[in-house]
Scaffold this motif. Structure first.
Motif, PDB file in Angstrom:
ATOM      1  N   GLU A 476       0.861  -1.185   0.000  1.00  0.00           N
ATOM      2  CA  GLU A 476       0.000   0.000   0.000  1.00  0.00           C
ATOM      3  C   GLU A 476       0.901   1.239   0.000  1.00  0.00           C
ATOM      4  O   GLU A 476       1.934   1.251   0.653  1.00  0.00           O
ATOM      5  N   ALA A 477       0.504   2.257  -0.742  1.00  0.00           N
ATOM      6  CA  ALA A 477       1.227   3.543  -0.683  1.00  0.00           C
ATOM      7  C   ALA A 477       0.206   4.633  -0.390  1.00  0.00           C
ATOM      8  O   ALA A 477      -1.005   4.409  -0.497  1.00  0.00           O
ATOM      9  N   CYS A 478       0.700   5.778  -0.024  1.00  0.00           N
ATOM     10  CA  CYS A 478      -0.221   6.912   0.186  1.00  0.00           C
ATOM     11  C   CYS A 478      -1.109   7.062  -1.050  1.00  0.00           C
ATOM     12  O   CYS A 478      -0.632   6.931  -2.181  1.00  0.00           O
ATOM     13  N   THR A 479      -2.399   7.352  -0.829  1.00  0.00           N
ATOM     14  CA  THR A 479      -3.285   7.531  -1.991  1.00  0.00           C
ATOM     15  C   THR A 479      -2.852   8.721  -2.837  1.00  0.00           C
ATOM     16  O   THR A 479      -3.223   8.838  -3.994  1.00  0.00           O
ATOM     17  N   GLY A 480      -2.108   9.635  -2.226  1.00  0.00           N
ATOM     18  CA  GLY A 480      -1.657  10.830  -2.952  1.00  0.00           C
ATOM     19  C   GLY A 480      -2.481  12.057  -2.621  1.00  0.00           C
ATOM     20  O   GLY A 480      -2.196  13.146  -3.125  1.00  0.00           O
ATOM     21  N   ASP A 481      -3.487  11.887  -1.743  1.00  0.00           N
ATOM     22  CA  ASP A 481      -4.355  13.039  -1.402  1.00  0.00           C
ATOM     23  C   ASP A 481      -3.554  14.256  -0.945  1.00  0.00           C
ATOM     24  O   ASP A 481      -3.749  15.351  -1.495  1.00  0.00           O
ATOM     25  N   PRO A 482      -2.639  14.116   0.024  1.00  0.00           N
ATOM     26  CA  PRO A 482      -1.951  15.349   0.456  1.00  0.00           C
ATOM     27  C   PRO A 482      -1.117  15.965  -0.658  1.00  0.00           C
ATOM     28  O   PRO A 482      -1.116  17.190  -0.831  1.00  0.00           O
ATOM     29  N   ALA A 483      -0.431  15.124  -1.444  1.00  0.00           N
ATOM     30  CA  ALA A 483       0.399  15.665  -2.532  1.00  0.00           C
ATOM     31  C   ALA A 483      -0.472  16.431  -3.523  1.00  0.00           C
ATOM     32  O   ALA A 483      -0.150  17.550  -3.940  1.00  0.00           O
ATOM     33  N   ARG A 484      -1.613  15.839  -3.885  1.00  0.00           N
ATOM     34  CA  ARG A 484      -2.472  16.477  -4.889  1.00  0.00           C
ATOM     35  C   ARG A 484      -2.992  17.817  -4.394  1.00  0.00           C
ATOM     36  O   ARG A 484      -3.001  18.806  -5.113  1.00  0.00           O
ATOM     37  N   ARG A 485      -3.413  17.838  -3.133  1.00  0.00           N
ATOM     38  CA  ARG A 485      -4.002  19.076  -2.624  1.00  0.00           C
ATOM     39  C   ARG A 485      -2.950  20.123  -2.289  1.00  0.00           C
ATOM     40  O   ARG A 485      -3.252  21.312  -2.212  1.00  0.00           O
ATOM     41  N   MET A 486      -1.710  19.681  -2.134  1.00  0.00           N
ATOM     42  CA  MET A 486      -0.633  20.662  -1.959  1.00  0.00           C
ATOM     43  C   MET A 486      -0.191  21.225  -3.310  1.00  0.00           C
ATOM     44  O   MET A 486       0.650  22.112  -3.364  1.00  0.00           O
ATOM     45  N   GLY A 487      -0.701  20.659  -4.388  1.00  0.00           N
ATOM     46  CA  GLY A 487      -0.336  21.167  -5.713  1.00  0.00           C
ATOM     47  C   GLY A 487       0.710  20.313  -6.415  1.00  0.00           C
ATOM     48  O   GLY A 487       1.116  20.623  -7.531  1.00  0.00           O
ATOM     49  N   ALA A 488       1.176  19.235  -5.749  1.00  0.00           N
ATOM     50  CA  ALA A 488       2.216  18.382  -6.341  1.00  0.00           C
ATOM     51  C   ALA A 488       1.546  17.255  -7.136  1.00  0.00           C
ATOM     52  O   ALA A 488       1.620  16.078  -6.762  1.00  0.00           O
ATOM     53  N   GLU A 489       0.930  17.636  -8.226  1.00  0.00           N
ATOM     54  CA  GLU A 489       0.182  16.672  -9.032  1.00  0.00           C
ATOM     55  C   GLU A 489       1.093  15.566  -9.567  1.00  0.00           C
ATOM     56  O   GLU A 489       0.666  14.415  -9.705  1.00  0.00           O
ATOM     57  N   HIS A 490       2.351  15.917  -9.841  1.00  0.00           N
ATOM     58  CA  HIS A 490       3.258  14.903 -10.389  1.00  0.00           C
ATOM     59  C   HIS A 490       3.479  13.781  -9.376  1.00  0.00           C
ATOM     60  O   HIS A 490       3.539  12.612  -9.746  1.00  0.00           O
ATOM     61  N   ILE A 491       3.573  14.130  -8.105  1.00  0.00           N
ATOM     62  CA  ILE A 491       3.772  13.091  -7.080  1.00  0.00           C
ATOM     63  C   ILE A 491       2.471  12.296  -6.913  1.00  0.00           C
ATOM     64  O   ILE A 491       2.475  11.065  -6.813  1.00  0.00           O
TER      65      ILE A 491
END
Ligand code: SF4
Ligand code: SF4
Length: 691
Positions: A476-491
């Motif tokens: 399992e990895a982070c779903t990416g929610d924090p990265a996406r909402r911080m603006g780091a769409e690439h991550i």
């Protein structure tokens, strides 16, 4: 004859001015980036128009201002007929609208709405001048006053013109059906016929001139929303509420002149520019914003107004450049000030928790979060300019797949439990391919000590209920929610694609998460990348297990329990019933709502990646929410989100109120009751949730 010529010239002049301004406004919108908002669900769109525009449902969330606006809005629709009659009467004595123009019912409706609109204006003035709510701070109040006076003028002049026509026996309706106009006609009973005729002419002309002036003025004022609101509602996103705007990202093959996110006002899409034109400056969004409420510089209203003002300031120059050709337009765009910090300070956009309160409150469906995240995307991916403490979380997400920076192998440590608990044996999904449920543990559940206890207790409940379930463990990895909402769409996209591949291989029948952010991302955002999964939040799942009799809360918990609704459940996904059903199923537990609950919940302060940023200005959001929870005098503050758990537990610690109120996840409260059957066990668990 002369008056007819003059009126015709005035009508043509104001329609011309209106058309010219409208053409420029459409030109401004065309300066924005492309976005496909073609309505595909016609039924839903018609319903939105009926409910949001005609029914004014979102305005009616505030009873008094809602009624005020409803009266004025509906009054204007009905009184379009009196406008036609007034102009017709200048051209022809005794004019009436063909077919319906002598129907008494219409005359009565007109009379009613003249009074209703005047009542609405009195209410509007009393709200603005007496009540003076904080939500109007920063709005153009004087402009609103002019508009209210103009509307009052339109009503008074038509009322008096009608009264004069009754006294002249020229009125198209039976006066007994129009009691208000009829009563006012007594004002003129002592005048000669010629004087009454003059009075009629004066008020008809006065009415016509105010209408024509209003028609032109509104295209330059915040009352532009009268024209644009219907379109803004029509083109509202059809995405699920919790899903951010999809972004096509191909960093390796991008040309130098392509922009990532929104750097200048013209990088906003035409719909985002339409949002700006539609803002009524009512401040409902501002009044609900947790950042604004706790003294931060972010106001969603001012942010939207700033984008609009930037467009209006530079729009004519850009349109003129566009007429000279693409090169001149590109040059004019290059000379535009940057959105951040020239138009909106950086601090403002980093204050947002993406809680969705503004979007929910907005009566004209403005989508603030998309605009904020687009600006974040530019700052992060193009300029690497963001709060320095975010750097750690982003680096950790890239290197370890979780913001805590812990190794993937440690994702199963929570199963060991505490020294007082038995370790749990839970299969990896590859060992239980037919499992009923895939338990998505989430990074906070795997790595944060307080939340490790929550996921342990939730897993225990599933075991007690006889649910066959498995986990992904290190896969399992982070779903990416924090990265996406911080603006780091690439991550985000790397993490999301990795998880979608893993989940597609595992083929889960149902995914259960304890984190509303994981729940929202898997449910609403993974479909944008081709991942479609059946996912449910654990509060709802537990309620289902209780309802099905698979979990039997039997031990009495003699406590007052209140519940903090997580934004990503209630606002973004309309999930709120399960948590309450669970608490209400527990013998002895007395449920009590917080002052702000359900869709009116107040953010804990951790969403939108703010979990990983410092809160430097104003009161801390978690302190504000903790104070509200403490004021409820509840024994237990129930939560349904690992971030809320951390933020509110910290809030209780900071207030040194651990003895007064425990913070517990819904799963922990339920397990307490399910496992309790003797007072001694109650004593053994009594300290749990205390911080
Ligand atoms: S999403 Fe929440 S925090 Fe962000 S602007 Fe809207 S109300 Fe404020
Ligand atoms: S964005 Fe919406 S809620 Fe906020 S001030 Fe404008 S119209 Fe009102």
């Amino acid at each position: 004859m002369l008056e007819k010529i003059v009126l015709t010239v005035l009508i043509l002049a104001s329609i011309g001015a209106f058309a010219r301004r409208s053409r420029d406004l459409v030109g401004y919108l065309r300066l924005g980036a492309a976005e496909d908002r073609k309505p595909s669900e016609l039924g839903r769109k018609l319903k939105d128009q009926a409910v949001v525009v005609l029914g004014q449902r979102k305005l009616l969330q505030w009873t008094l201002p809602g009624i005020m606006h409803l009266l004025i809005f509906w009054g204007f629709i009905v009184l379009l007929t009196t406008i036609v009659e007034a102009f017709g009467a200048i051209y022809q004595d005794g004019f009436h609208i063909p077919l319906i123009g002598r129907w008494e019912g219409l005359g009565a409706l007109q009379d009613f709405f003249i009074v209703a609109v005047l009542a609405g204006i009195v209410m509007a003035f009393s709200i603005r001048k007496v009540e003076r709510p904080r939500r109007f701070r920063g709005s153009h109040l004087r402009e609103a006053d002019y508009i209210l006076f103009a509307i009052a003028g339109i009503m008074v002049t038509i009322l008096l013109a009608r009264a004069a026509e009754i006294s002249l026996a020229r009125f198209p309706y039976d006066p007994s059906w129009t009691p208000i106009s009829n009563a006012f006609s007594q004002l003129f009973s002592g005048l000669s016929l010629a004087a009454r005729d003059a009075v009629d002419t004066i008020f008809l002309w006065w009415h016509a001139l105010v209408i024509l002036g209003f028609l032109v003025y509104l295209t330059y004022s915040k009352h532009l929303h009268i024209i644009t609101a219907g379109a803004n509602v029509l083109f509202t996103s059809e995405r699920p509420k919790g899903a951010l705007k999809p972004m096509h990202l191909d960093l390796e093959n991008m040309s130098e002149d392509e922009t990532i996110g929104a750097a200048k006002v013209t990088d906003l899409t035409w719909k985002q520019l339409l949002d700006g034109m539609t803002c009524t400056e009512c401040g409902r969004c501002q009044s609900q914003c947790p950042a604004w409420a706790t003294g931060k510089p972010l106001s969603p209203k001012l942010l939207i107004m700033d984008t609009r003002d930037a467009l209006f300031e530079h729009g004519d120059r850009l349109l003129a450049a566009g007429k000279q050709g693409d090169e001149a337009l590109a040059q004019a765009v290059a000379e535009l000030p940057s959105l951040n910090p020239a138009v909106i300070e950086d601090e403002v956009i980093w204050d947002c928790t993406t809680c969705g309160a503004c979007v929910q409150a907005c009566p004209v469906n403005i989508e603030h979060i998309d605009t904020i995240v687009d600006m974040r995307r530019h700052l992060v991916m193009s300029e690497s300019r963001f709060p320095k403490e975010m750097q750690n979380a982003l680096q950790n997400l890239e290197s370890t797949g979780n913001p805590w920076g812990r190794p993937p192998q440690s994702r199963v440590e929570w199963m060991e439990g505490t020294s007082r608990q038995e370790p749990l044996v839970i299969p990896h999904v590859s060992e239980a391919p037919d499992a009923e449920v895939l338990f998505w543990v989430g990074c906070a559940g795997a790595y944060d000590d307080r939340n490790k206890k929550v996921v342990y207790d939730f897993a225990r409940l599933m075991q007690i209920a006889g649910v066959s379930f498995a986990v992904l463990g290190p896969d399992e990895a982070c779903t990416g929610d924090p990265a996406r909402r911080m603006g780091a769409e690439h991550i985000y996209q790397v993490l999301a694609e990795q998880n979608i591949r893993t989940l597609n291989a595992a083929k889960p029948k149902k995914i259960v998460t304890v984190c509303p952010h994981c729940f929202n991302t898997i449910l609403n955002e993974y479909p944008q990348l081709g991942g479609n999964f059946d996912v449910i939040h654990h509060t709802e799942y537990l309620a289902q297990l209780v309802a099905a009799g698979k979990l039997a809360p039997q031990g009495e918990i003699n406590e007052t329990v209140t519940y903090h609704d997580p934004c990503y459940n209630v606002r973004h996904n309309d999930v709120w019933k399960g948590a309450r059903a669970v608490v209400e199923s527990i013998p002895g537990a007395r449920y009590k709502e917080l002052h702000r609950h359900g869709h009116s919940t107040f953010c804990c302060g951790a969403g939108g990646g703010r979990m990983w940023m410092e809160e430097r200005m104003g009161k801390k959001m978690n302190a504000e929410r903790t104070d509200e929870a403490l004021a409820s005098a509840s024994d237990t503050l129930a939560v349904g989100c690992p971030y809320c758990n951390i933020m509110l537990s910290d809030g209780v610690t900071e207030r040194a109120a651990g003895e007064q109120m425990a913070v517990k996840d819904i799963a922990q409260i339920l397990l307490q009751s399910v496992e309790l059957d003797s007072p001694s066990q109650q004593t053994a668990r009594d300290g749990e949730g205390r911080v």
